[in-house]
Enzyme design. Structure first.
Site, mmCIF file in Angstrom:
data_model
loop_
_atom_site.group_PDB
_atom_site.id
_atom_site.type_symbol
_atom_site.label_atom_id
_atom_site.label_comp_id
_atom_site.label_asym_id
_atom_site.label_seq_id
_atom_site.Cartn_x
_atom_site.Cartn_y
_atom_site.Cartn_z
ATOM 1 N N GLY A 168 11.071 -86.293 38.513
ATOM 2 C CA GLY A 168 9.678 -86.101 38.121
ATOM 3 C C GLY A 168 8.705 -86.647 39.150
ATOM 4 O O GLY A 168 9.090 -87.218 40.177
ATOM 5 N N GLU A 176 19.221 -87.382 32.710
ATOM 6 C CA GLU A 176 18.487 -88.658 32.756
ATOM 7 C C GLU A 176 19.041 -89.639 31.724
ATOM 8 O O GLU A 176 19.182 -90.828 32.009
ATOM 9 C CB GLU A 176 17.002 -88.408 32.516
ATOM 10 N N ALA A 230 8.398 -91.342 32.583
ATOM 11 C CA ALA A 230 8.347 -90.989 31.166
ATOM 12 C C ALA A 230 7.111 -90.128 30.927
ATOM 13 O O ALA A 230 6.110 -90.252 31.630
ATOM 14 C CB ALA A 230 8.297 -92.238 30.292
ATOM 15 N N ASP A 231 7.215 -89.256 29.945
ATOM 16 C CA ASP A 231 6.064 -88.438 29.563
ATOM 17 C C ASP A 231 5.168 -89.179 28.575
ATOM 18 O O ASP A 231 3.959 -88.973 28.541
ATOM 19 C CB ASP A 231 6.545 -87.111 28.973
ATOM 20 N N ASP A 258 13.100 -94.421 36.543
ATOM 21 C CA ASP A 258 12.728 -93.082 36.111
ATOM 22 C C ASP A 258 11.358 -93.116 35.457
ATOM 23 O O ASP A 258 10.870 -94.185 35.066
ATOM 24 C CB ASP A 258 13.779 -92.543 35.120
ATOM 25 N N GLY A 286 9.915 -83.668 30.322
ATOM 26 C CA GLY A 286 8.897 -82.744 30.802
ATOM 27 C C GLY A 286 9.341 -81.996 32.046
ATOM 28 O O GLY A 286 8.935 -80.856 32.286
ATOM 29 N N GLY A 287 10.202 -82.651 32.832
ATOM 30 C CA GLY A 287 10.737 -82.024 34.040
ATOM 31 C C GLY A 287 12.036 -81.275 33.810
ATOM 32 O O GLY A 287 12.598 -80.694 34.738
#
Length: 228
Positions: A28, A104, A84-85, A82, A97-98
């Site tokens: 992302g 993940e 987060a949305d 990583d 979202g990606g």
């Protein structure tokens, strides 16, 4: 000149990486900056090995000279960074979202520690405004979507160009709009009971630390209590 808050948070997270670590690389727009910074540190002499959560992140890592290993050659990771949305103060997350939520989650669960990097717009009081991505198998997807809708959401299959979006695993993504998610753990259990669902984007009890970049140039760090 405006501050790149995603880059700010991502580069702070990379400070937690030390020599000898096995590192999971997220996917992302925020994880991109973390991978870029890791590449710089590798060029400066940092000794790590890594695995990636998507084809895109793997390609970026290779271009930057980050040493990648196969999952069969390691039994776990020290750290995953990583994005987060959405995330709340209990470090419950919405991700996907990606489109890489399954990989993940596998990588995050196989890590001793997961660090989430985000800009302040992703921090919310209650999850659910961002549509929850759910990875589903293509076979009989219409039935799976109907079962998802029974949970009280509006479901839309993600599209790409003229067709349906496919994950790196060859599956579809159903984006489920709940508006608000009162109990992430209860919803997660309901989703796992639907045949045809491969994985969902609720990450509960996985993230250990969140680094949130703010427009004023400051950084907020949220740490999950052990045992939560």
């Amino acid at each position: 000149m405006s501050i790149n808050v995603k880059q700010l948070a991502a580069e702070k997270a990379v400070e937690y990486v030390v020599d000898g670590m096995k590192v999971g690389l997220g996917t992302g727009s925020t994880a991109y900056w973390a991978i870029r910074k890791l590449g710089e540190r590798v060029q400066e002499g940092l000794k790590i090995t890594a695995v990636a959560t998507s084809v895109a992140s793997e390609e970026q890592a290779r271009e930057l000279g980050i040493p990648l290993v196969s999952f069969g050659d390691i039994d776990g990771l020290d750290l995953t960074i990583d994005g987060a949305d959405e995330l709340n103060h209990d470090l419950e997350l919405i991700k996907g979202g990606g489109g890489a939520l399954l990989r993940e989650k596998i990588v995050a669960r196989g890590s001793k520690r997961m660090i989430v990097v985000a800009d302040e717009s992703k921090a919310v009081g209650m999850l659910g405004q961002f549509p929850l991505p759910v990875e589903i198998v293509p076979f009989a997807w219409e039935w799976t979507v109907a079962d998802l809708a029974k949970l009280g959401c509006t479901v839309e299959l993600r599209r790409s160009g003229d067709g349906l979006y496919k994950t790196d695993n060859g599956n579809y993504i159903a984006d489920c709009r709940f508006g608000t998610i009162a109990s992430a753990s209860e919803l997660a259990a309901s989703l796992q009971n639907i045949t045809g669902v491969v994985e969902h984007g609720l990450f509960i009890g996985i993230a250990a630390l969140a680094i949130i970049g703010k427009q004023d140039g400051s950084i907020e760090i949220i740490e999950r209590e052990h045992g939560e």
